[in-house]
Scaffold this motif. Structure first.
Motif, PDB file in Angstrom:
ATOM      1  N   UNK A   1      -5.123   5.212  11.992  1.00 28.04           N
ATOM      2  CA  UNK A   1      -3.930   5.791  12.638  1.00 28.04           C
ATOM      3  C   UNK A   1      -2.598   5.149  11.962  1.00 28.04           C
ATOM      4  N   UNK A   2      -2.548   3.929  12.168  1.00 29.22           N
ATOM      5  CA  UNK A   2      -1.452   3.223  11.693  1.00 29.22           C
ATOM      6  C   UNK A   2      -1.161   3.389  10.081  1.00 29.22           C
ATOM      7  N   UNK A   3      -2.273   3.355   9.512  1.00 27.27           N
ATOM      8  CA  UNK A   3      -2.446   3.539   7.903  1.00 27.27           C
ATOM      9  C   UNK A   3      -1.699   4.771   7.574  1.00 27.27           C
TER      10      UNK A   3
ATOM     11  N   UNK B   1      -8.770  -0.532   6.598  1.00 24.35           N
ATOM     12  CA  UNK B   1      -9.033   0.251   7.731  1.00 24.35           C
ATOM     13  C   UNK B   1     -10.424  -0.201   8.605  1.00 24.35           C
ATOM     14  N   UNK B   2     -11.526  -0.853   7.948  1.00 20.49           N
ATOM     15  CA  UNK B   2     -12.695  -1.336   8.420  1.00 20.49           C
ATOM     16  C   UNK B   2     -13.180  -0.354   9.715  1.00 20.49           C
ATOM     17  N   UNK B   3     -13.108   0.931   9.111  1.00 20.44           N
ATOM     18  CA  UNK B   3     -13.756   1.874  10.025  1.00 20.44           C
ATOM     19  C   UNK B   3     -13.168   1.921  11.477  1.00 20.44           C
TER      20      UNK B   3
ATOM     21  N   UNK C   1       0.920  -1.326   0.032  1.00 19.41           N
ATOM     22  CA  UNK C   1      -0.059   0.096  -0.053  1.00 19.41           C
ATOM     23  C   UNK C   1       0.998   1.232  -0.015  1.00 19.41           C
ATOM     24  N   UNK C   2       1.729   1.200   0.897  1.00 21.26           N
ATOM     25  CA  UNK C   2       2.669   2.519   1.215  1.00 21.26           C
ATOM     26  C   UNK C   2       3.487   2.605  -0.097  1.00 21.26           C
ATOM     27  N   UNK C   3       3.988   1.430  -0.815  1.00 21.10           N
ATOM     28  CA  UNK C   3       4.886   1.667  -2.180  1.00 21.10           C
ATOM     29  C   UNK C   3       4.074   2.208  -3.288  1.00 21.10           C
ATOM     30  N   UNK C   4       2.637   1.930  -3.339  1.00 17.14           N
ATOM     31  CA  UNK C   4       1.875   2.428  -4.445  1.00 17.14           C
ATOM     32  C   UNK C   4       1.801   3.717  -4.238  1.00 17.14           C
TER      33      UNK C   4
ATOM     34  N   UNK D   1      -7.640   7.875   1.740  1.00 18.98           N
ATOM     35  CA  UNK D   1      -8.965   7.885   2.013  1.00 18.98           C
ATOM     36  C   UNK D   1      -9.447   6.643   2.637  1.00 18.98           C
ATOM     37  N   UNK D   2     -10.827   6.804   3.673  1.00 21.11           N
ATOM     38  CA  UNK D   2     -11.210   5.862   4.347  1.00 21.11           C
ATOM     39  C   UNK D   2     -12.675   5.461   3.781  1.00 21.11           C
TER      40      UNK D   2
END
Ligand code: PGA
Ligand code: ZN
Length: 405
Positions: A307-309, A299-301, A275-278, A317-318
């Motif tokens: 926070x970690x993401x 994130x599942x809300x 995810x971070x690389x993209x 976006x979430x």
């Protein structure tokens, strides 16, 4: 002050013909409000637990209803604190999110009625949102993955009329493009099926081909792809078959080859590194945060996962699905946290839906930039009502603005 005089739940069928919960909360002044629960089919590993509808109805009628009797309808926070006490586990694994959420939402409706303000206004007043705004719809026109019985791996192929002005115009465009796409797909596959969310479910040669058909349909309906209307895709990577694996480069080329603006769940929920690389690559290629990288199953809300993401630069976006938290207060806390972290929030339906339109008011009241509620397909009333509710609010706000002048 009004007090709760009854809570009564029952089983109804959702849009997929599966059992779900509907309930009614009544106050001592004789006002009543209902709410019903959606359910997903590509369910994230870390999502709140949904119990069987019969079990939830039983818990509501025998445990929650007596416990909430005569509780004052004084504030959302107080109602929700009481509801949380029925199951303090973070994932509601004992009683199920579908046993407590409906009471929270119906209570919100009753309190907005008591205050004589529309639901979206009530939500805005308790959410700390800077104001109302009407979201841009993300119309899911082609269904694949777990949402259809076709050969497409990607779960959702969406169009987003970001270049059009009013919500009404955006829905009109969505409808024209949806029906134009139907004609185009009929030429490729004369028996094109319909998926769970009411979008087309064709068998195609490649996953990418679906995006190409969206571009064709946008043009055929008289709009400009890339300016009037852009594309979105939900890969739902956690639900992909083991035969499919996508790389950062695969996704970079999707962004290069199509007017793709939003990409959801490109990698499974524990694959933070990819995810971070993209995200880093996209920021370099297209400009910082110029595209949406949306965490749904990621994130599942959950505020902790969000926070970690965000710390890891995994997304910007979430997705907010009402049944990923137990109460309205928790949903709003997550939205507020997203806002503080400069993360967009997208209010989303589930693949199994009812005629409840709470999510539309939630999107308006929290000023969500986008809403994901399926295709504007007249044969899918559970999706159409979400958009119609927003059109109704748009008209209400126009009248109020005209009266002010
Ligand atoms: P679900 O799909 O409701 O089946 O989870 C929606 C989504 O993944 O965005
Ligand atoms: Zn998703």
């Amino acid at each position: 002050m009004a007090i709760i005089s009854s809570v009564a739940a029952r089983v109804i069928s959702d849009s997929r013909g599966q059992s779900t919960v509907e309930l009614t909360v009544t106050d001592d002044a004789g006002n009543l409000a209902t709410a019903s629960m959606p359910s997903g089919s590509s369910i994230g590993k870390y999502e709140a637990v949904m119990v069987d509808a019969e079990a939830a109805v039983n818990s509501i009628n025998t445990v929650i209803a007596p416990g909430m009797l005569r509780v004052p309808l004084d504030s959302q926070a107080n109602i929700d604190t009481r509801l949380q006490a029925f199951d303090p586990t973070p994932n509601r694994e004992h009683i199920g999110v579908n046993s407590i959420l409906g009471v929270s939402l119906a209570a919100a409706r009753l309190m907005s009625q008591g205050m004589k303000i529309p639901l979206y206004h009530y939500i805005q007043s308790i959410s700390g949102s800077p104001g109302f705004s009407l979201p841009t719809p993300m119309f899911n026109l082609i269904n694949g993955g777990k949402h259809a019985n076709n050969n497409l791996d990607f779960q959702e192929y969406m169009i987003m009329p970001t270049g059009l002005k009013t919500f009404h115009e955006k829905v009109e465009a969505g409808k024209k493009i949806f029906y134009a796409l139907g004609s185009i797909l009929h030429e490729v596959d004369s028996e094109v099926a319909i998926g769970y969310e009411g979008g087309y479910a064709p068998n195609l040669n490649t996953n990418e081909e679906g995006l190409g058909f969206l571009v064709q349909a946008i043009k055929a309906a008289g709009y400009v792809a890339g300016s009037d209307v852009v594309l979105g895709a939900d890969i739902a990577a956690s639900a992909l078959p083991s035969t499919y694996s996508a790389t950062v480069e695969n996704y970079e080329s999707l962004f290069e080859n199509f007017p793709l603006y939003s990409l959801e769940d490109p990698f499974p929920e524990d694959d933070w590194e990819h995810w971070s690389e993209l995200k880093k690559k996209l920021d370099t290629n297209t400009g910082a945060n110029s595209r949406l990288l949306v965490g749904d199953d990621l994130f599942v809300g959950s505020q902790e996962r969000l926070e970690k993401g965000m710390q890891q630069g995994a997304a910007n976006a979430i997705l907010i699905k009402i049944n990923q938290a137990g109460t309205l207060t928790e949903i709003l806390n997550c939205v507020n946290q997203a806002r503080q972290l400069n993360c967009w929030h997208i209010v989303s339906h589930r693949s199994g839906e009812t005629l409840d339109t709470f999510m539309s008011d939630l999107a308006i009241g929290t000023a969500a930039p986008f809403i994901k509620a399926g295709p504007p397909n007249d044969q899918a009333p559970e999706r159409i009502v979400k958009y119609e509710r927003i059109i109704e609010v748009e008209e209400e706000l126009n009248v109020a603005a005209a009266n002010k002048v």
